[in-house]
Design a protein around this motif. Sequence first.
Motif, PDB file in Angstrom:
ATOM      1  N   TYR A  93       0.784  -1.028  -0.044  1.00 25.63           N
ATOM      2  CA  TYR A  93      -0.021  -0.114  -0.050  1.00 25.63           C
ATOM      3  C   TYR A  93       0.737   1.258   0.148  1.00 25.63           C
ATOM      4  O   TYR A  93       0.310   2.285  -0.099  1.00 25.63           O
ATOM      5  N   ALA A  94       2.205   1.228  -0.066  1.00 27.08           N
ATOM      6  CA  ALA A  94       3.128   2.289   0.004  1.00 27.08           C
ATOM      7  C   ALA A  94       2.621   3.342   1.302  1.00 27.08           C
ATOM      8  O   ALA A  94       2.879   4.393   1.048  1.00 27.08           O
ATOM      9  N   MET A  95       2.400   2.801   2.247  1.00 26.14           N
ATOM     10  CA  MET A  95       1.947   3.776   3.487  1.00 26.14           C
ATOM     11  C   MET A  95       3.104   3.574   4.388  1.00 26.14           C
ATOM     12  O   MET A  95       4.001   2.377   4.446  1.00 26.14           O
ATOM     13  N   GLN A  96       3.364   4.721   5.263  1.00 21.64           N
ATOM     14  CA  GLN A  96       4.533   4.638   6.160  1.00 21.64           C
ATOM     15  C   GLN A  96       4.176   3.765   7.329  1.00 21.64           C
ATOM     16  O   GLN A  96       3.097   3.669   7.784  1.00 21.64           O
ATOM     17  N   THR A  97       5.332   3.266   7.999  1.00 22.06           N
ATOM     18  CA  THR A  97       4.894   2.241   9.115  1.00 22.06           C
ATOM     19  C   THR A  97       5.909   2.727  10.294  1.00 22.06           C
ATOM     20  O   THR A  97       7.116   3.059   9.913  1.00 22.06           O
ATOM     21  N   LYS A  98       5.756   2.641  11.444  1.00 26.04           N
ATOM     22  CA  LYS A  98       6.497   2.590  12.719  1.00 26.04           C
ATOM     23  C   LYS A  98       6.119   1.132  13.279  1.00 26.04           C
ATOM     24  O   LYS A  98       4.986   0.855  13.459  1.00 26.04           O
ATOM     25  N   THR A  99       7.085   0.747  14.060  1.00 26.34           N
ATOM     26  CA  THR A  99       6.968  -0.430  14.841  1.00 26.34           C
ATOM     27  C   THR A  99       7.260  -0.268  16.458  1.00 26.34           C
ATOM     28  O   THR A  99       8.344   0.365  16.551  1.00 26.34           O
ATOM     29  N   VAL A 100       6.570  -0.772  17.376  1.00 26.36           N
ATOM     30  CA  VAL A 100       6.926  -0.477  18.779  1.00 26.36           C
ATOM     31  C   VAL A 100       6.778  -1.864  19.375  1.00 26.36           C
ATOM     32  O   VAL A 100       5.818  -2.477  19.403  1.00 26.36           O
ATOM     33  N   LEU A 101       7.933  -2.424  19.947  1.00 23.11           N
ATOM     34  CA  LEU A 101       8.043  -3.431  20.600  1.00 23.11           C
ATOM     35  C   LEU A 101       7.391  -3.549  22.097  1.00 23.11           C
ATOM     36  O   LEU A 101       7.904  -2.636  23.031  1.00 23.11           O
ATOM     37  N   PHE A 102       6.292  -4.233  22.351  1.00 24.06           N
ATOM     38  CA  PHE A 102       5.690  -3.881  23.684  1.00 24.06           C
ATOM     39  C   PHE A 102       4.978  -5.277  23.964  1.00 24.06           C
ATOM     40  O   PHE A 102       4.087  -5.614  23.353  1.00 24.06           O
ATOM     41  N   ASP A 103       5.569  -5.825  25.035  1.00 24.20           N
ATOM     42  CA  ASP A 103       4.766  -6.901  25.617  1.00 24.20           C
ATOM     43  C   ASP A 103       3.644  -6.494  26.540  1.00 24.20           C
ATOM     44  O   ASP A 103       4.099  -6.247  27.753  1.00 24.20           O
ATOM     45  N   PHE A 104       2.459  -6.569  26.489  1.00 29.84           N
ATOM     46  CA  PHE A 104       1.530  -5.805  27.158  1.00 29.84           C
ATOM     47  C   PHE A 104       1.320  -6.702  28.512  1.00 29.84           C
ATOM     48  O   PHE A 104       0.654  -5.969  29.521  1.00 29.84           O
ATOM     49  N   ALA A 110       8.326  -2.471  35.371  1.00 28.41           N
ATOM     50  CA  ALA A 110       9.556  -1.372  34.969  1.00 28.41           C
ATOM     51  C   ALA A 110       9.517  -1.481  33.332  1.00 28.41           C
ATOM     52  O   ALA A 110       9.923  -0.745  32.686  1.00 28.41           O
ATOM     53  N   GLN A 111       9.568  -2.959  33.084  1.00 27.37           N
ATOM     54  CA  GLN A 111       9.699  -3.201  31.544  1.00 27.37           C
ATOM     55  C   GLN A 111       8.473  -2.694  30.782  1.00 27.37           C
ATOM     56  O   GLN A 111       8.689  -2.088  29.706  1.00 27.37           O
ATOM     57  N   GLY A 112       7.428  -2.670  31.381  1.00 33.13           N
ATOM     58  CA  GLY A 112       6.269  -2.078  30.610  1.00 33.13           C
ATOM     59  C   GLY A 112       6.317  -0.482  30.648  1.00 33.13           C
ATOM     60  O   GLY A 112       5.961   0.045  29.559  1.00 33.13           O
ATOM     61  N   ARG A 118       8.506   4.039  24.772  1.00 36.42           N
ATOM     62  CA  ARG A 118       8.992   3.781  23.251  1.00 36.42           C
ATOM     63  C   ARG A 118       7.656   4.037  22.465  1.00 36.42           C
ATOM     64  O   ARG A 118       7.761   4.901  21.410  1.00 36.42           O
ATOM     65  N   LEU A 119       6.528   3.648  23.162  1.00 37.83           N
ATOM     66  CA  LEU A 119       5.319   4.387  22.210  1.00 37.83           C
ATOM     67  C   LEU A 119       5.103   5.583  22.193  1.00 37.83           C
ATOM     68  O   LEU A 119       4.843   6.285  21.061  1.00 37.83           O
ATOM     69  N   ARG A 120       5.310   6.324  23.295  1.00 34.15           N
ATOM     70  CA  ARG A 120       5.225   7.812  23.456  1.00 34.15           C
ATOM     71  C   ARG A 120       6.294   8.486  22.622  1.00 34.15           C
ATOM     72  O   ARG A 120       5.894   9.389  21.704  1.00 34.15           O
ATOM     73  N   GLU A 121       7.437   8.007  22.221  1.00 33.52           N
ATOM     74  CA  GLU A 121       8.365   8.557  21.296  1.00 33.52           C
ATOM     75  C   GLU A 121       7.955   8.288  19.989  1.00 33.52           C
ATOM     76  O   GLU A 121       7.996   9.213  18.938  1.00 33.52           O
ATOM     77  N   ALA A 122       7.279   7.276  19.771  1.00 36.26           N
ATOM     78  CA  ALA A 122       6.860   6.805  18.417  1.00 36.26           C
ATOM     79  C   ALA A 122       5.846   7.543  17.922  1.00 36.26           C
ATOM     80  O   ALA A 122       5.546   8.093  16.581  1.00 36.26           O
ATOM     81  N   VAL A 123       4.779   7.987  18.697  1.00 37.48           N
ATOM     82  CA  VAL A 123       3.689   8.851  18.201  1.00 37.48           C
ATOM     83  C   VAL A 123       3.788  10.205  18.246  1.00 37.48           C
ATOM     84  O   VAL A 123       3.248  11.154  18.077  1.00 37.48           O
ATOM     85  N   ALA A 124       5.052  10.882  18.969  1.00 37.41           N
ATOM     86  CA  ALA A 124       5.353  12.151  19.147  1.00 37.41           C
ATOM     87  C   ALA A 124       5.464  12.863  17.739  1.00 37.41           C
ATOM     88  O   ALA A 124       5.935  12.555  17.008  1.00 37.41           O
ATOM     89  N   GLY A 125       4.451  14.039  17.664  1.00 38.19           N
ATOM     90  CA  GLY A 125       4.613  14.577  16.446  1.00 38.19           C
ATOM     91  C   GLY A 125       3.875  14.252  15.377  1.00 38.19           C
ATOM     92  O   GLY A 125       3.557  14.924  14.179  1.00 38.19           O
ATOM     93  N   LEU A 126       3.254  13.024  15.513  1.00 31.30           N
ATOM     94  CA  LEU A 126       2.546  12.233  14.412  1.00 31.30           C
ATOM     95  C   LEU A 126       1.007  12.816  14.491  1.00 31.30           C
ATOM     96  O   LEU A 126       0.525  12.936  15.713  1.00 31.30           O
ATOM     97  N   THR A 168      -4.693   4.019  25.632  1.00 32.59           N
ATOM     98  CA  THR A 168      -5.640   5.043  25.437  1.00 32.59           C
ATOM     99  C   THR A 168      -5.031   6.310  25.954  1.00 32.59           C
ATOM    100  O   THR A 168      -5.550   7.266  25.293  1.00 32.59           O
ATOM    101  N   ALA A 169      -4.803   6.528  27.419  1.00 36.51           N
ATOM    102  CA  ALA A 169      -4.317   7.460  28.040  1.00 36.51           C
ATOM    103  C   ALA A 169      -3.224   8.234  27.410  1.00 36.51           C
ATOM    104  O   ALA A 169      -3.095   9.566  27.509  1.00 36.51           O
ATOM    105  N   GLU A 170      -2.542   7.315  26.798  1.00 36.39           N
ATOM    106  CA  GLU A 170      -1.283   7.965  26.206  1.00 36.39           C
ATOM    107  C   GLU A 170      -1.632   8.595  24.861  1.00 36.39           C
ATOM    108  O   GLU A 170      -0.955   9.658  24.556  1.00 36.39           O
ATOM    109  N   VAL A 171      -2.545   8.004  24.068  1.00 37.03           N
ATOM    110  CA  VAL A 171      -2.709   8.682  22.773  1.00 37.03           C
ATOM    111  C   VAL A 171      -3.945   9.641  22.899  1.00 37.03           C
ATOM    112  O   VAL A 171      -4.027  10.851  22.007  1.00 37.03           O
TER     113      VAL A 171
END
Length: 326
Positions: A93-104, A110-112, A118-126, A168-171
């Motif tokens: 589809y020629a769309m941009q993607t970002k991936t975030v490694l997250f074991d929910f 601490a790992q969460g 990492r998710l916060r950094e990935a969506v910053a400015g998007l 949800t609270a992050e986005v």
Amino acid sequence: MVASLWFFFWLASLGALQVFALSIRLLANLVLFLRRPKDLRCTYGAWAVVTGPTSGIGHAMSLELARSGLNLVLVGRDPTRLREISETISRTYAMQTKTVLFDFSLVSTAQGDEAMSRLREAVAGLNVGVLVNNAGVAKPGAVYLHEVDVEAWVRMIRVNVLALTEVTAEVLPGMVRRGRGAVVNIGSGSGSVLPSHPLYSVYVATKRYVAEFSKSLSVEYQSACIDVQCQIPFIVETNMVSSAVKNSFFLRPWVLSPDAYARAAVRWIGHGTLCIPNFAHRLQWWFTCLFPDSFKDMNLLKRNLQHRDIFRRIKPLRETRANSRE
């Protein structure tokens, strides 16, 4: 004799009224299928965040959102599968993607916290316009509460409840700033339609949380032009659905492929707070409503006890195979 006839007439009238009321509700909802889907990119924004995008409904919805013209932030725990779905979207589809490694299952640890950063950094400015909270677990399946170590239930609650809430609270703040957005939470017919789901008690409780959470958020953020929706799938052919259900003679006609569900699900984004996107599942909901709760409880318990027996037979075989590979 006359009294018996009047009683029969009263029962028949009551049943006819119930069927009529349900039919009106069904027809009213079916009209919604005629509505044109929203242009998600123009209505909400250029990016979508999808949790659990590497299999099942999440995988299919990621592809469908990309086909609709959205770039994607893909959040999951398997780096290989994340890379595969990312490459498929970029290539097809020629769309941009970002991936975030997250074991929910590690959320609120601490790992969460590191993964959330990492998710916060990935969506910053998007310009994140759509969030699809799809990640969820149903294991250990059909069991009594006392038959499984409590850590399994804690893990389920972390994935199905805590992770969904934290993501949800992050986005949401970014959507509030932009004054538009859509949050789509994937619920379950077992948590929103059925009166109970014995032997899946913790799972159904987490899904009922998703529905209630979505309804309240919808009211809270309506003034901010943010649509919050809980989608209610019934049976979809995913890893969360047992082979006993998939191969059931009575249930098989109602089992949808993930692709079929995703096509309907994306079309329904922004249309209603609680929705059953697929026509076949809506018919199943209508049919289910015809029976009293006590009848459904009895039959669900009987069916799920059968599933429990199947799982108990399969588990030793899986453990034997796993040990042989070590």
